[in-house]
Design an enzyme around this catalytic site. Structure first.
Site, mmCIF file in Angstrom:
data_model
loop_
_atom_site.group_PDB
_atom_site.id
_atom_site.type_symbol
_atom_site.label_atom_id
_atom_site.label_comp_id
_atom_site.label_asym_id
_atom_site.label_seq_id
_atom_site.Cartn_x
_atom_site.Cartn_y
_atom_site.Cartn_z
ATOM 1 N N ASP A 3 34.323 72.742 53.240
ATOM 2 C CA ASP A 3 35.210 72.936 52.169
ATOM 3 C C ASP A 3 36.255 73.326 52.953
ATOM 4 O O ASP A 3 36.524 73.140 54.329
ATOM 5 C CB ASP A 3 34.738 74.020 50.992
ATOM 6 C CG ASP A 3 35.534 73.899 49.850
ATOM 7 O OD1 ASP A 3 35.443 73.094 48.999
ATOM 8 O OD2 ASP A 3 36.635 74.717 49.480
ATOM 9 N N ASN A 36 40.987 67.581 55.471
ATOM 10 C CA ASN A 36 40.080 66.348 55.228
ATOM 11 C C ASN A 36 40.488 65.428 53.939
ATOM 12 O O ASN A 36 40.130 64.368 54.181
ATOM 13 C CB ASN A 36 38.586 66.887 54.853
ATOM 14 C CG ASN A 36 37.721 65.809 54.648
ATOM 15 O OD1 ASN A 36 37.348 65.650 53.662
ATOM 16 N ND2 ASN A 36 37.259 64.893 55.695
ATOM 17 N N THR A 44 35.778 62.134 50.023
ATOM 18 C CA THR A 44 36.354 62.811 48.842
ATOM 19 C C THR A 44 37.878 62.508 48.520
ATOM 20 O O THR A 44 38.066 62.051 47.352
ATOM 21 C CB THR A 44 36.541 64.420 49.288
ATOM 22 O OG1 THR A 44 35.456 64.991 49.551
ATOM 23 C CG2 THR A 44 37.153 65.157 47.929
ATOM 24 N N LYS A 89 30.372 68.807 38.252
ATOM 25 C CA LYS A 89 30.818 67.626 39.124
ATOM 26 C C LYS A 89 29.523 66.858 39.598
ATOM 27 O O LYS A 89 29.281 65.780 39.561
ATOM 28 C CB LYS A 89 31.506 68.297 40.318
ATOM 29 C CG LYS A 89 31.789 67.182 41.240
ATOM 30 C CD LYS A 89 32.457 68.122 42.561
ATOM 31 C CE LYS A 89 33.594 68.892 42.390
ATOM 32 N NZ LYS A 89 33.798 69.632 43.788
ATOM 33 N N LYS A 111 27.821 77.074 45.656
ATOM 34 C CA LYS A 111 29.128 77.201 46.521
ATOM 35 C C LYS A 111 28.821 78.594 47.310
ATOM 36 O O LYS A 111 28.366 79.524 47.058
ATOM 37 C CB LYS A 111 30.471 77.274 45.818
ATOM 38 C CG LYS A 111 31.641 77.078 46.821
ATOM 39 C CD LYS A 111 31.794 75.322 46.605
ATOM 40 C CE LYS A 111 33.050 74.966 47.465
ATOM 41 N NZ LYS A 111 33.396 73.847 47.165
HETATM 42 P P1 NDP Z 1 40.759 71.527 54.596
HETATM 43 O O1 NDP Z 1 40.456 72.855 55.218
HETATM 44 O O2 NDP Z 1 40.494 70.331 55.564
HETATM 45 O O3 NDP Z 1 42.392 71.407 54.358
HETATM 46 C C1 NDP Z 1 42.907 72.239 53.501
HETATM 47 C C2 NDP Z 1 44.319 71.975 53.437
HETATM 48 O O4 NDP Z 1 44.997 72.648 52.245
HETATM 49 C C3 NDP Z 1 45.146 72.501 54.698
HETATM 50 O O5 NDP Z 1 46.269 71.538 55.074
HETATM 51 C C4 NDP Z 1 45.659 73.783 54.377
HETATM 52 O O6 NDP Z 1 46.778 74.290 54.758
HETATM 53 C C5 NDP Z 1 46.058 73.726 53.038
HETATM 54 N N1 NDP Z 1 45.556 75.004 52.094
HETATM 55 C C6 NDP Z 1 44.658 75.553 51.900
HETATM 56 N N2 NDP Z 1 44.559 76.447 51.137
HETATM 57 C C7 NDP Z 1 46.009 76.850 51.088
HETATM 58 C C8 NDP Z 1 46.793 77.792 50.432
HETATM 59 N N3 NDP Z 1 46.104 78.859 49.910
HETATM 60 N N4 NDP Z 1 48.115 77.578 50.357
HETATM 61 C C9 NDP Z 1 48.728 76.575 51.089
HETATM 62 N N5 NDP Z 1 48.024 75.346 51.444
HETATM 63 C C10 NDP Z 1 46.707 75.638 51.635
HETATM 64 O O7 NDP Z 1 40.139 71.416 53.298
HETATM 65 P P2 NDP Z 1 39.898 70.245 52.428
HETATM 66 O O8 NDP Z 1 40.665 69.261 52.573
HETATM 67 O O9 NDP Z 1 38.442 69.864 52.762
HETATM 68 O O10 NDP Z 1 39.776 70.877 51.006
HETATM 69 C C11 NDP Z 1 41.107 70.667 50.241
HETATM 70 C C12 NDP Z 1 40.587 71.041 48.891
HETATM 71 O O11 NDP Z 1 39.748 69.674 48.473
HETATM 72 C C13 NDP Z 1 40.068 72.236 48.125
HETATM 73 O O12 NDP Z 1 40.403 72.688 46.955
HETATM 74 C C14 NDP Z 1 38.494 71.855 48.259
HETATM 75 O O13 NDP Z 1 37.809 72.726 47.564
HETATM 76 C C15 NDP Z 1 38.532 70.424 47.673
HETATM 77 N N6 NDP Z 1 37.595 69.699 47.870
HETATM 78 C C16 NDP Z 1 36.979 69.404 49.392
HETATM 79 C C17 NDP Z 1 35.954 68.592 49.369
HETATM 80 C C18 NDP Z 1 35.504 68.208 50.740
HETATM 81 O O14 NDP Z 1 34.577 67.213 50.751
HETATM 82 N N7 NDP Z 1 36.034 68.476 51.876
HETATM 83 C C19 NDP Z 1 35.180 67.852 48.187
HETATM 84 C C20 NDP Z 1 35.955 68.105 47.074
HETATM 85 C C21 NDP Z 1 36.720 68.955 46.669
HETATM 86 P P3 NDP Z 1 46.449 75.326 55.989
HETATM 87 O O15 NDP Z 1 45.718 74.746 57.314
HETATM 88 O O16 NDP Z 1 48.026 75.894 56.561
HETATM 89 O O17 NDP Z 1 45.840 76.646 55.220
HETATM 90 O O1 2IT Z 2 33.933 70.865 46.360
HETATM 91 C C1 2IT Z 2 33.004 69.945 46.636
HETATM 92 O O2 2IT Z 2 32.400 69.225 45.985
HETATM 93 C C2 2IT Z 2 32.775 70.063 48.129
HETATM 94 N N1 2IT Z 2 33.552 70.928 49.046
HETATM 95 C C3 2IT Z 2 31.717 69.226 48.759
HETATM 96 C C4 2IT Z 2 30.297 69.779 48.377
HETATM 97 C C5 2IT Z 2 29.254 68.812 49.132
HETATM 98 O O3 2IT Z 2 28.235 69.547 48.981
HETATM 99 O O4 2IT Z 2 29.478 67.742 49.798
#
Ligand code: NDP
Ligand code: 2IT
Length: 445
Positions: free
Chosen positions: A166, A241, A210, A114, A126
């Protein structure tokens, strides 16, 4: 799989027992490398493949902390420093009870390719912990973060390893982590973490990046068919997020997101998601999706399953790994869904991906479509190093340009290796060749 990559895969399985998600992520990349290695056999020489699947360093540590009632808890902390060919290790920290070495390894492995796709100077890493922030007070989260950073601080630095957020790690946690790092080092190294607050070195547009990037990628894929997101119905999973800002950008582009979810269920809001209410419930109150439904006439809560049964044109899985399986894929396809862009990391199972590709719909793997977050983290590092701050429009314009470039690299690589329109092959081939060329230049290290 070709023999040469099959052998590497078997070694990974044998040496990393029980780490199913890591095996899955490695398999997907290695499967794509067949056509690349047929054309350029030197990529399979000098143990390059064996080296790329082995983390440079794996750190695992005890994180003891005391809750508000005085009870002691012991969590486990991880940082996998996977590959530093292109720059300092870069990748988020995940706090979730499901975290273990295999999960962090799969995420670190994906991050290598990525980050390479962004074209910026960032390696792959990570980290995280099996700590569950749900239901914890701010003071408990702070004490946990301080204990976690007390150990992690020995291993990171602006030119060494730069963590970010994350799942379960957002602005609040990055604040506590930064405060402790600064105190331990007696040094204001703004570039040691990204996703910082705007008043202390954060970048405008990082919070949005993201989700925005994922939607921009979907828009670019649609453009290859002379189509756009305008008027499209969208199913989004997650309510964190990534999900929130995917919904925001989709609405800006004239689409209509009608679902979101958390681990308590999913919401269907046929009138279109009320984004201000969703932000109030999730970002301000840290509530559950039911709190949205209670204040939104017409929205309904479904506590079983995931939103993939709702008829939509576009699906954006933005919650977690393997949240969209073969049955979900069949249901989306039956209902005419023609675009899937991953906001989460590895949300679609291999069987779901196979179904999307067999049906010939537009499917973007997360390492391409969710790269906007880490790309904007690298922009944050750039601003920190230059002691400068760009306005929102400047940061967003750079993000938009990077997402367009990633899309075009994927399209070009898919064509080069004989599978036009295959974004999985395109992303893996383009990301891999960028890292591999530099690893070769650096010798056997
Ligand atoms: P957050 O913690 O902000 O939100 C995660 C969301 O997903 C929550 O609504 C949570 O619900 C739900 N969730 C997480 N785990 C589970 C599960 N096992 N079963 C059901 N629902 C679940 O995280 P992000 O939005 O930052 O991340 C979401 C995804 O995006 C992840 O896969 C992360 O790796 C990926 N990502 C994030 C980036 C970033 O910049 N933040 C960048 C690139 C990828 P609940 O609160 O009920 O657990
Ligand atoms: O999965 C991802 O790319 C992230 N959670 C963001 C990583 C970062 O360094 O901003």
């Amino acid at each position: 799989m070709q023999d040469v990559v099959e052998k590497v895969y078997e070694q990974v399985v044998a040496r990393n027992r029980g780490e199913a998600e890591f095996h899955q992520a490695v398999r997907e990349v290695l499967e794509s490398l067949g056509p690349v290695i047929s054309k350029h056999p030197h990529y399979a020489e000098d143990g390059l493949l064996e080296r790329i699947v082995e983390p440079e360093r794996q750190i695992m540590f005890r994180v003891p902390w005391v809750d508000d009632a005085g009870a002691v808890h012991v969590n486990r902390g991880f940082r996998i420093e996977f590959n530093s060919a292109l720059g300092p290790y870069k990748g988020g920290l995940r706090f979730h009870p499901s975290v273990n070495a295999g999960i962090i390894k799969f995420l670190g492995f994906e991050q290598i390719f990525k980050n390479a796709l962004t074209g910026q100077g960032i390696g792959g890493g990570k980290g995280g912990s099996d700590f569950d922030p749900h239901g914890r007070s701010d003071a408990e989260v702070m004490r946990f973060c301080q204990s976690f950073m007390t150990e992690l601080s020995r291993h990171i630095g602006p030119n060494t390893d730069v963590p970010a957020g994350d799942i379960g790690v957002g602005g609040r946690e990055i604040g506590y982590l930064f405060g402790q790092y600064k105190r331990l080092r007696n040094s204001y190294d703004a570039g040691v973490l990204t996703g910082k607050g705007l008043a202390w070195g954060g970048s405008l547009a990082r919070t949005e990046a993201t989700g925005y990037g994922t939607v921009l990628f979907a828009q670019s894929m649609l453009a290859t068919k002379g189509d756009s997101l305008e008027g499209k119905k969208i199913a989004v999973s997650g309510a964190g997020n990534v999900a929130i800002y995917a919904i925001e950008k989709a609405q800006q582009l004239g689409a209509k997101p009608i679902t979101f979810s958390d681990s308590s269920g999913y919401v269907v809001d046929e009138a279109g998601v009320d984004l201000e209410l969703l932000k109030q419930v999730k970002e301000v109150e840290r509530g559950r999706v039911a709190d949205y439904v209670a204040r939104r006439p017409g929205a309904r809560l479904v506590t079983e399953g995931r939103p993939w049964d709702v008829p939509v044109d576009v699906a954006l899985p933005c919650a977690t790994q393997n949240e969209l399986d073969a049955d979900s894929a069949a249901s989306l396809l039956r209902n005419g869904c023609a675009v899937v862009a991953e906001g989460a990391n590895m949300p679609c199972t291999p069987e779901a991906i196979e179904a999307f590709q067999a049906a010939g719909i537009l499917y973007a793997p997360g390492k391409a479509s969710n790269a906007g977050g880490v790309a904007t983290s690298a922009l944050e590092m750039e601003q920190n190093a230059g002691r400068t701050r760009w306005d929102f429009a400047t940061a967003e314009a750079k993000l938009t340009g990077i997402m367009a470039d990633i899309h075009d690299s994927c399209v070009e690589a898919a064509e080069t290796y004989g599978r036009p329109g295959d974004y999985v092959l395109g992303a893996n081939a383009a990301g891999f060749t960028r890292v591999a060329d530099v690893m070769i230049a650096h010798g056997i290290v």
